[in-house]
Design an enzyme around this catalytic site. Structure first.
Site, PDB file in Angstrom:
ATOM      1  N   LYS A  47       1.379   4.513   7.160  1.00  0.00           N
ATOM      2  CA  LYS A  47       0.568   5.352   6.278  1.00  0.00           C
ATOM      3  C   LYS A  47       0.992   6.814   6.408  1.00  0.00           C
ATOM      4  O   LYS A  47       1.661   7.208   7.369  1.00  0.00           O
ATOM      5  CB  LYS A  47      -0.916   5.257   6.652  1.00  0.00           C
ATOM      6  CG  LYS A  47      -1.549   3.885   6.483  1.00  0.00           C
ATOM      7  CD  LYS A  47      -1.730   3.512   5.033  1.00  0.00           C
ATOM      8  CE  LYS A  47      -2.458   2.179   4.899  1.00  0.00           C
ATOM      9  NZ  LYS A  47      -1.624   1.033   5.327  1.00  0.00           N
ATOM     10  N   SER A  71       0.807  -1.218   0.000  1.00  0.00           N
ATOM     11  CA  SER A  71       0.000   0.000   0.000  1.00  0.00           C
ATOM     12  C   SER A  71       0.843   1.274   0.000  1.00  0.00           C
ATOM     13  O   SER A  71       0.312   2.356  -0.211  1.00  0.00           O
ATOM     14  CB  SER A  71      -0.948   0.025   1.207  1.00  0.00           C
ATOM     15  OG  SER A  71      -0.269   0.386   2.384  1.00  0.00           O
TER      16      SER A  71
END
Length: 206
Positions: free
Chosen positions: A159, A122
């Site tokens: 993230k 991701s």
């Protein structure tokens, strides 16, 4: 990390910090600390960082990778060794690995406290790939747009962070359009803990 309990006891004795005070400083309950001290459980990455910070010792010492209480190990060749304290998901959050990951050597001027191993894709558009070593600077808050290691309950993820205090909203943004942002607000924020900022990475790709 079989000797974590003895390292924890030695550090607490050296710093003259009792369990009640360590609990206050870390936010870890006294029963849970007792389980760590007795070897019932070994703490996860975020708890290791919190305990090391509260005691003023290095993660490497607590993990048994160094006999020095001081943060990080710097060699005469200009390199320092950082502990690998677990894995972190680049995708859906995964359980924070508690096992001893050993040491990673890097330049002495790398401003990091520990390393995590990336899992998933991701964050690929930030050039962080599955299996990469991510260097983390320990801190409990970061600037908007920073890539951070975050614990959600007992799960870890990597993230970009965007926090909007006026609306009490936190957005964790992947660097891969195949993944949706993770959005938290209100009481949900109580289960989110930033453990550090990603300051560098080492790729295992070609």
């Amino acid at each position: 990390m079989n000797d974590f309990k003895s390292r924890l006891a030695a550090a607490m004795a050296e710093k003259n910090i009792k369990a009640a005070e360590l609990s206050r400083r870390t936010g870890i309950s006294k029963p849970r600390l007792s389980q760590y001290k007795n070897g019932v459980y070994v703490p996860k990455a975020d708890a290791i960082c919190a305990i090391a910070r509260a005691l003023g010792v290095s993660e490497a010492y607590l993990m048994g990778n160094s006999d020095s209480l001081n943060a990080n190990i710097v060699s005469s060749s200009g390199f320092k060794a950082l502990p690998v304290v677990g894995e972190i998901a680049c995708g859906a959050p995964i359980f924070a690995n508690e096992e001893d990951g050993g040491l990673v050597y890097t330049d002495a001027d790398t401003d990091a406290d520990f390393c995590l191993i990336a899992k998933g894709d991701s964050m690929k558009d930030a050039r962080i790939y599955n299996g990469d070593t991510v260097f983390i600077k320990r801190m409990d808050s970061v600037n908007n747009g920073d890539i951070a290691a975050i614990i959600i309950n007992d799960e870890a993820t990597l993230k970009r962070v965007y926090y909007y205090p006026e609306s009490s909203k936190l957005m964790l943004i992947p660097e891969n359009s195949s993944y949706e942002p993770m959005v938290f607000s209100g009481d949900e924020l109580e289960k989110i803990h930033i453990i550090g900022k990603a300051v560098a990475f080492k790729s295992n790709i070609g």
